[in-house]
Motif scaffolding. Sequence first.
Motif, PDB file in Angstrom:
ATOM      1  N   UNK A 527       0.883  -1.191   0.039  1.00  0.00           N
ATOM      2  CA  UNK A 527      -0.153  -0.049   0.074  1.00  0.00           C
ATOM      3  C   UNK A 527       1.019   1.113  -0.184  1.00  0.00           C
ATOM      4  N   UNK A 528       1.985   1.333   0.724  1.00  0.00           N
ATOM      5  CA  UNK A 528       2.963   2.418   0.719  1.00  0.00           C
ATOM      6  C   UNK A 528       3.525   2.595  -0.770  1.00  0.00           C
ATOM      7  N   UNK A 529       4.001   1.572  -1.393  1.00  0.00           N
ATOM      8  CA  UNK A 529       4.363   1.587  -2.549  1.00  0.00           C
ATOM      9  C   UNK A 529       3.457   2.242  -3.584  1.00  0.00           C
ATOM     10  N   UNK A 530       2.053   1.827  -3.419  1.00  0.00           N
ATOM     11  CA  UNK A 530       1.094   2.373  -4.261  1.00  0.00           C
ATOM     12  C   UNK A 530       1.064   3.952  -4.038  1.00  0.00           C
ATOM     13  N   UNK A 531       0.611   4.254  -2.965  1.00  0.00           N
ATOM     14  CA  UNK A 531       0.903   5.659  -2.521  1.00  0.00           C
ATOM     15  C   UNK A 531       2.041   6.370  -3.185  1.00  0.00           C
ATOM     16  N   UNK A 532       3.206   5.716  -3.180  1.00  0.00           N
ATOM     17  CA  UNK A 532       4.381   6.567  -3.445  1.00  0.00           C
ATOM     18  C   UNK A 532       4.443   6.733  -5.087  1.00  0.00           C
ATOM     19  N   UNK A 533       3.928   5.688  -5.850  1.00  0.00           N
ATOM     20  CA  UNK A 533       3.874   5.958  -7.398  1.00  0.00           C
ATOM     21  C   UNK A 533       2.653   6.376  -7.990  1.00  0.00           C
ATOM     22  N   UNK A 534       1.652   6.485  -7.026  1.00  0.00           N
ATOM     23  CA  UNK A 534       0.270   6.847  -7.712  1.00  0.00           C
ATOM     24  C   UNK A 534      -0.492   7.950  -7.012  1.00  0.00           C
ATOM     25  N   UNK A 535      -0.540   9.067  -7.499  1.00  0.00           N
ATOM     26  CA  UNK A 535      -1.117  10.191  -6.552  1.00  0.00           C
ATOM     27  C   UNK A 535      -2.460  10.133  -6.289  1.00  0.00           C
ATOM     28  N   UNK A 565       7.448  -0.515 -13.159  1.00  0.00           N
ATOM     29  CA  UNK A 565       8.792  -1.303 -12.822  1.00  0.00           C
ATOM     30  C   UNK A 565       9.440  -0.372 -11.864  1.00  0.00           C
ATOM     31  N   UNK A 566       9.347   0.828 -11.552  1.00  0.00           N
ATOM     32  CA  UNK A 566       9.883   1.517 -10.154  1.00  0.00           C
ATOM     33  C   UNK A 566       9.019   0.785  -9.168  1.00  0.00           C
ATOM     34  N   UNK A 567       7.673   0.659  -8.913  1.00  0.00           N
ATOM     35  CA  UNK A 567       7.091   0.230  -7.910  1.00  0.00           C
ATOM     36  C   UNK A 567       7.652  -1.195  -7.476  1.00  0.00           C
ATOM     37  N   UNK A 568       7.845  -2.038  -8.640  1.00  0.00           N
ATOM     38  CA  UNK A 568       8.690  -3.482  -8.377  1.00  0.00           C
ATOM     39  C   UNK A 568       9.838  -3.358  -7.739  1.00  0.00           C
ATOM     40  N   UNK A 569      10.620  -2.354  -8.332  1.00  0.00           N
ATOM     41  CA  UNK A 569      12.084  -1.962  -7.429  1.00  0.00           C
ATOM     42  C   UNK A 569      11.826  -1.455  -6.213  1.00  0.00           C
ATOM     43  N   UNK A 570      11.126  -0.705  -5.756  1.00  0.00           N
ATOM     44  CA  UNK A 570      10.608  -0.003  -4.530  1.00  0.00           C
ATOM     45  C   UNK A 570      10.186  -1.116  -3.546  1.00  0.00           C
ATOM     46  N   UNK A 571       9.524  -1.844  -4.070  1.00  0.00           N
ATOM     47  CA  UNK A 571       8.826  -3.288  -2.906  1.00  0.00           C
ATOM     48  C   UNK A 571      10.275  -4.061  -2.678  1.00  0.00           C
ATOM     49  N   UNK A 573      13.112  -3.098  -1.963  1.00  0.00           N
ATOM     50  CA  UNK A 573      13.933  -2.418  -1.146  1.00  0.00           C
ATOM     51  C   UNK A 573      13.124  -2.355   0.179  1.00  0.00           C
ATOM     52  N   UNK A 574      12.041  -2.251   0.127  1.00  0.00           N
ATOM     53  CA  UNK A 574      11.208  -2.192   1.188  1.00  0.00           C
ATOM     54  C   UNK A 574      11.182  -3.817   2.200  1.00  0.00           C
ATOM     55  N   UNK A 575      10.984  -4.568   1.128  1.00  0.00           N
ATOM     56  CA  UNK A 575      11.026  -6.020   1.848  1.00  0.00           C
ATOM     57  C   UNK A 575      12.425  -6.304   2.626  1.00  0.00           C
ATOM     58  N   UNK A 576      13.507  -5.689   1.849  1.00  0.00           N
ATOM     59  CA  UNK A 576      14.951  -5.918   2.430  1.00  0.00           C
ATOM     60  C   UNK A 576      15.131  -4.986   3.745  1.00  0.00           C
ATOM     61  N   UNK A 577      14.678  -3.902   3.677  1.00  0.00           N
ATOM     62  CA  UNK A 577      14.949  -2.884   4.803  1.00  0.00           C
ATOM     63  C   UNK A 577      13.867  -3.445   6.090  1.00  0.00           C
ATOM     64  N   UNK A 578      12.817  -3.990   5.648  1.00  0.00           N
ATOM     65  CA  UNK A 578      11.917  -4.347   6.702  1.00  0.00           C
ATOM     66  C   UNK A 578      12.057  -5.867   7.162  1.00  0.00           C
ATOM     67  N   UNK A 581      11.008 -12.342   5.502  1.00  0.00           N
ATOM     68  CA  UNK A 581      11.545 -13.452   5.311  1.00  0.00           C
ATOM     69  C   UNK A 581      11.624 -13.769   3.706  1.00  0.00           C
ATOM     70  N   UNK A 582      10.906 -13.330   2.745  1.00  0.00           N
ATOM     71  CA  UNK A 582      11.277 -13.758   1.207  1.00  0.00           C
ATOM     72  C   UNK A 582      11.038 -12.356   0.670  1.00  0.00           C
ATOM     73  N   UNK A 583      11.395 -12.191  -0.746  1.00  0.00           N
ATOM     74  CA  UNK A 583      11.464 -10.716  -1.459  1.00  0.00           C
ATOM     75  C   UNK A 583      10.133 -10.423  -1.444  1.00  0.00           C
ATOM     76  N   UNK A 584       9.810  -9.300  -1.443  1.00  0.00           N
ATOM     77  CA  UNK A 584       8.519  -8.679  -1.540  1.00  0.00           C
ATOM     78  C   UNK A 584       8.320  -8.025  -2.984  1.00  0.00           C
ATOM     79  N   UNK A 585       7.500  -9.101  -3.653  1.00  0.00           N
ATOM     80  CA  UNK A 585       7.107  -9.028  -4.935  1.00  0.00           C
ATOM     81  C   UNK A 585       5.570  -8.883  -5.042  1.00  0.00           C
ATOM     82  N   UNK A 586       4.853  -8.715  -6.299  1.00  0.00           N
ATOM     83  CA  UNK A 586       3.513  -8.418  -6.582  1.00  0.00           C
ATOM     84  C   UNK A 586       3.530  -8.686  -8.007  1.00  0.00           C
ATOM     85  N   UNK A 587       2.476  -9.465  -8.410  1.00  0.00           N
ATOM     86  CA  UNK A 587       2.018  -9.536  -9.843  1.00  0.00           C
ATOM     87  C   UNK A 587       1.049  -8.563 -10.156  1.00  0.00           C
TER      88      UNK A 587
END
Length: 623
Positions: A527-535, A565-571, A573-578, A581-587
């Motif tokens: 949800x934070x990624x969605x807010x980050x890249x879609x106003x 693509x930017x949102x996927x990269x951001x996710x 990074x978010x997964x690693x920073x938090x 246990x597995x990479x944070x990805x989405x389809x």
Amino acid sequence: MIRICLITSIWSADYLESITKGIRAQISADKDIRVDAYVGFDINEWGGVSLQKEGDFYGIIEPDMYDGILVAIGGYNLQKPGMEAARRFMELGKPIVTIESPIEGAPMVKADNYNSFYHITEHIVRDHKCTKLNFVGGPKDARDATTRYKAFMDCCSDYGIRPGDISYKYYFYSFEDGKQAYYDFKAEGKHLPDAVICANDAMARGYLEAAYEDGFRAPESFLITGFDNDLQSRRYIPSITTVDVNLSDSAKTATKMLLDAINNGTKIPMNTVTVEKICRMQSCGCVPINSFSEDKILALHKAQDVYDNRNLSSRIALQGISRCSSIEDLKNTFEYYVDNINTKRAGIALNNGVVSGVFETDYDEYDDELVMVTTEGIYNINRHKRIYPEYIDTCDDSQIIMICPIYFEKSTLGYGCFALNDEIFASMERRAVSGYLGVAIETLRQKIALNTMNDEIQKINRQLRELSTTDTLTGLYNRLAYAQLGENYYERNKGNVFFLYIDMDRLKYINDNCGHNVGNVAIKGISEGIRQFFDEDTLRFRMGGDEFLVIGVPESEEKLQKTISDLEEWLGNFGRENNLPIPLTASMGYVLSKDNDHPLTFEEMVNKSDSKMYEIKMEKKRV
């Protein structure tokens, strides 16, 4: 966590207390068991509320939420809708055990109705030498009533009671039915036989009450018996000679059988018979009226205390909640109400017509999305996924949550959830929820409606609507907002709109292996990624669980692809920073309205983007 559904109906709090007492005795040692008790009430009162509304209430039960079901239909009128709800579990292969509630093909734990009723009749004709008898029976088409009548007639035949000395009539088990039976027999000159054999305690009390008004008493004028051994009959003067079918033991036995089936696949026997007890009391003369007078006086004082306490909770509902003029007021008042009914956790789920103050028509069903008020906060509830919030589910003091409808006249207002414990039955009658609380909530709704023209109330209403359309975990719009906002947005910008459907990958793995708190961190990351890249010019929805939808006007398809693509990269990074246990990805799958030769409807566009997302998810699994 094992979850059990209990479908029950009551004519008094004693019935529900006995059933839940037995269940709690069986599950108390295992805190990973939860029971949701859906409680109907089968007497038509509170301003003409129909019995159908209680039947509709059983329709909100979602069998997929539960591992098994117990059925204890104590009210005759609700047998059919209760059984229909139970059959939905059976169709899914869920284990089921009924308690004194015959359902074709379902195992049942029951008292021996025939022998126990035979024995109490035998006590009257053999021990008290009674030869002229009135039988006050239950409904002709009710199985237990038919069994009791047969036992009565067989006993009379075995002891040589002449058919001409037997009078019988059929009713519906209520106190008023017992009074009516007296008047009906009186019209025939048969109201004062040697003894009156009643199919339950409530009718026995009603018969006694009508006779007392006419100047006659038991056991001087006639002997009388009941069946059930309810609390009121034990405290009545004269106390009612009756049968204790030991509902608590039946409920405990049924619960054990159900858990064995859930945990071990143990086959449940179709019929299990429990042991009943004949209670010889004052109404047949076995116990003198002056015996135990001190105990009786103390019991009456205790009964009055219970009555006063129950009335207190009703007054609090009417006076406190009726003063509220907003849902926030209700939340603040609700804490006081909960304290006085002696429960630790409770909530009221309200249809949106209550929240807005406006009914376009009479509400005759439950909304899919409701607003639930608790002492902790206000929640948005999708009843198809969760009947109450986790706040109530985590109550350490109770493993049973009572769920019951709240209505006013023809309008369904919502439902209440109450954590059961030993004290709650002394302070709250079930009918106080559907009746008194319904009046209070309807008063609240009317106040909101009457003040909609006031600027301050308009502001509060906007806040409430925002609350009811916002997902509490992510802050994005929820499904209710999707229904309200999505199609209008699409129509306004139909020539050039994108639909981006997002589904988080492997949320179940995180929840199962690391817990839902970690899963919630991952969902918040999406949800934070969605807010980050879609106003805020776009519509951003959490569709439920791990699914999200973004609707907006793209600058270009290339820019939209770059944003994804930017949102996927951001996710990542978010997964690693938090430390997920597995990479944070989405389809993620998107469609553009301008790409379609033929205009598609809003729902068709959503479904098309969902299908695109699904194709991508399946492609990931193949890799």
